[in-house]
Design a protein around this motif. Sequence first.
Motif, short mmCIF file in Angstrom:
data_model
loop_
_atom_site.label_atom_id
_atom_site.label_comp_id
_atom_site.label_asym_id
_atom_site.label_seq_id
_atom_site.Cartn_x
_atom_site.Cartn_y
_atom_site.Cartn_z
N LEU A 1 4.24 2.53 -25.86
CA LEU A 1 3.17 2.67 -26.82
C LEU A 1 2.51 4.04 -26.65
CD1 LEU A 1 1.49 -0.86 -26.45
CD2 LEU A 1 3.36 -0.17 -27.97
N VAL A 2 2.48 4.79 -27.74
CA VAL A 2 1.89 6.13 -27.73
C VAL A 2 0.91 6.23 -28.90
CG1 VAL A 2 2.30 8.61 -27.90
CG2 VAL A 2 3.97 7.13 -26.73
N ILE A 3 -0.33 6.60 -28.61
CA ILE A 3 -1.32 6.81 -29.66
C ILE A 3 -1.25 8.25 -30.14
CG2 ILE A 3 -3.80 6.99 -30.13
CD1 ILE A 3 -4.24 4.58 -28.35
N LEU A 4 -1.18 8.42 -31.46
CA LEU A 4 -1.27 9.74 -32.09
C LEU A 4 -2.49 9.74 -32.98
CD1 LEU A 4 2.40 10.61 -33.20
CD2 LEU A 4 1.19 11.33 -31.15
N SER A 5 -3.52 10.45 -32.57
CA SER A 5 -4.77 10.48 -33.33
C SER A 5 -5.07 11.90 -33.79
CB SER A 5 -5.92 9.97 -32.45
OG SER A 5 -7.16 10.21 -33.08
N ASN A 6 -5.51 12.03 -35.03
CA ASN A 6 -5.92 13.33 -35.55
C ASN A 6 -7.36 13.67 -35.22
OD1 ASN A 6 -3.43 13.87 -36.59
ND2 ASN A 6 -4.02 13.76 -38.75
N SER A 7 -7.99 12.91 -34.35
CA SER A 7 -9.35 13.21 -33.93
C SER A 7 -9.42 14.60 -33.31
CB SER A 7 -9.83 12.17 -32.91
OG SER A 7 -11.03 12.59 -32.29
N SER A 8 -10.46 15.34 -33.64
CA SER A 8 -10.65 16.67 -33.04
C SER A 8 -11.35 16.59 -31.68
CB SER A 8 -11.47 17.56 -33.98
OG SER A 8 -12.76 17.01 -34.18
N LYS A 9 -11.59 15.38 -31.22
CA LYS A 9 -12.22 15.19 -29.91
C LYS A 9 -11.19 15.34 -28.79
CE LYS A 9 -16.18 13.67 -31.75
NZ LYS A 9 -17.47 14.36 -31.61
N ARG A 10 -11.66 15.57 -27.61
CA ARG A 10 -10.78 15.66 -26.46
C ARG A 10 -10.37 14.28 -25.95
NH1 ARG A 10 -11.60 19.67 -21.88
NH2 ARG A 10 -9.43 18.98 -21.71
N LEU A 11 -9.41 14.25 -25.06
CA LEU A 11 -8.83 13.00 -24.59
C LEU A 11 -9.87 12.09 -23.93
CD1 LEU A 11 -6.28 11.31 -24.15
CD2 LEU A 11 -5.88 12.60 -22.04
N SER A 12 -10.81 12.67 -23.20
CA SER A 12 -11.80 11.86 -22.50
C SER A 12 -12.63 11.04 -23.48
CB SER A 12 -12.73 12.76 -21.67
OG SER A 12 -13.35 13.74 -22.49
N TYR A 13 -12.90 11.60 -24.67
CA TYR A 13 -13.66 10.85 -25.67
C TYR A 13 -12.84 9.68 -26.19
CZ TYR A 13 -16.29 9.77 -29.91
OH TYR A 13 -16.99 9.12 -30.89
N ALA A 14 -11.55 9.90 -26.42
CA ALA A 14 -10.68 8.82 -26.89
C ALA A 14 -10.63 7.69 -25.88
CB ALA A 14 -9.28 9.35 -27.16
N HIS A 15 -10.54 8.02 -24.60
CA HIS A 15 -10.55 7.00 -23.55
C HIS A 15 -11.84 6.18 -23.60
CE1 HIS A 15 -7.42 8.98 -20.64
NE2 HIS A 15 -6.91 8.62 -21.78
N LYS A 16 -12.95 6.88 -23.71
CA LYS A 16 -14.25 6.21 -23.73
C LYS A 16 -14.37 5.28 -24.92
CE LYS A 16 -19.21 7.28 -23.85
NZ LYS A 16 -20.23 8.38 -23.87
N MET A 17 -13.94 5.74 -26.09
CA MET A 17 -14.06 4.95 -27.30
C MET A 17 -13.15 3.72 -27.25
SD MET A 17 -13.68 6.16 -31.25
CE MET A 17 -14.27 5.12 -32.59
N LEU A 18 -11.92 3.91 -26.80
CA LEU A 18 -10.98 2.79 -26.72
C LEU A 18 -11.49 1.70 -25.77
CD1 LEU A 18 -7.62 4.76 -26.73
CD2 LEU A 18 -8.37 3.13 -28.48
#
Length: 393
Positions: free
Chosen positions: A106-123
């Motif tokens: 499983l690989v997430i591909l997100s067009n979010s302009s945020k950095r990886l740490s933000y994606a971790h926090k949100m998930l």
Amino acid sequence: MIYSRVIFGVLCGVGSTSAFAPSSAATAAAAKAIACRTPLDLTSMTMTSTTSSDIDTTLDYVSGVSSLPEYDTYLLDMWGVMHDGSKPYDGVLETIAHLKAQNKRLVILSNSSKRLSYAHKMLKKLGFNIDDFEQIITSGEVSWRMMSGDDSLSCNVWPVLTDLIENSSKRVFLFGSGDNDEEYCETAGWSLAPIEEADMILARGTFTLNDGNGIVSKKTDGEEAYFAAHDKVLQVAADRKIPMLVANPDRVRPDEGFPPMPGAIGDCYERALAGDNEKNAAISEMDLVRRIGKPHSEVYELALSRKVGDASNFDSSVLMVGDALETDIIGGKASAVESLWVVTDGIHSEAVEAAGGYENGGPEEILKGFNEKKGYTSGDLVRPTHVVSNFKL
């Protein structure tokens, strides 16, 4: 994601104490600028042409993920497939757990302009276990690593940016989100600068403009002041022919009214670069505007650990799961993998409903309209491998 309406002209004579307030000379230059204001209603993508019947958009509907053929790798969009920005869609957490239990990659591909740490926090906040994903790739993280000169980044490079870094030309003008914008640039080794001095533009958001000396905010200064500054900046940049890095290629955000995203800024800049000469458009896009994220190659190369773009190198073991035709489904096709279009959740949900609904030809109508508007015919047609209502079992 799909389309934005472009409005020619500029809002001139805006009263402002900002550093971006147009002078008389700047106002004259800005009169040629092109500003993206309001996205199109996606329901307009339904067909009106008599040629609609010539476009074959036969779709393979599946009831859920458990009805799909076997895939080894799932490339997952986040917003519109996994969650709506505030909560997971029904059944998604169970679907992720099911696929993980089957040892799927499983690989997430997100067009979010945020950095990886933000994606971790949100998930984590939304209840996802980040350890379920082999990789989480955001456009913002890839763009930051490119700006940092990270030579371990195993994807297509942008020679324009490489040259700037090698020459220590690292002054950037910022279209920002208003959230850690300065930190984003500074930690990558860049300093903010006025557009007259900047070596590059970074399009990271559509809420603020920041030159290191002052900020114009759409929220606090108002849209009129924001777009006046927006237009001036793009025209000055076009006259100087400096490059733009777009850290989120989405054109609209799946919120009420589909407001514009950084991809729309890239479109505006390309038009400003082209000016009255349409033949310049392709050159401008190739040399001076680089978009990072779906449907473009860099994020797919990172996810698949291979070069993409060769249709003969088709990999039927990989499935791109997404809600947006413009980014997810086109990106899957360009990367030679299969695709699953999620239509009841996400960007096209309202348009599908307006076109008849999921079970009454709505997806076909939206797909036909999309292909016609893009001018796709024959082998260029966009058609997902499978269609599902929601990303669930």
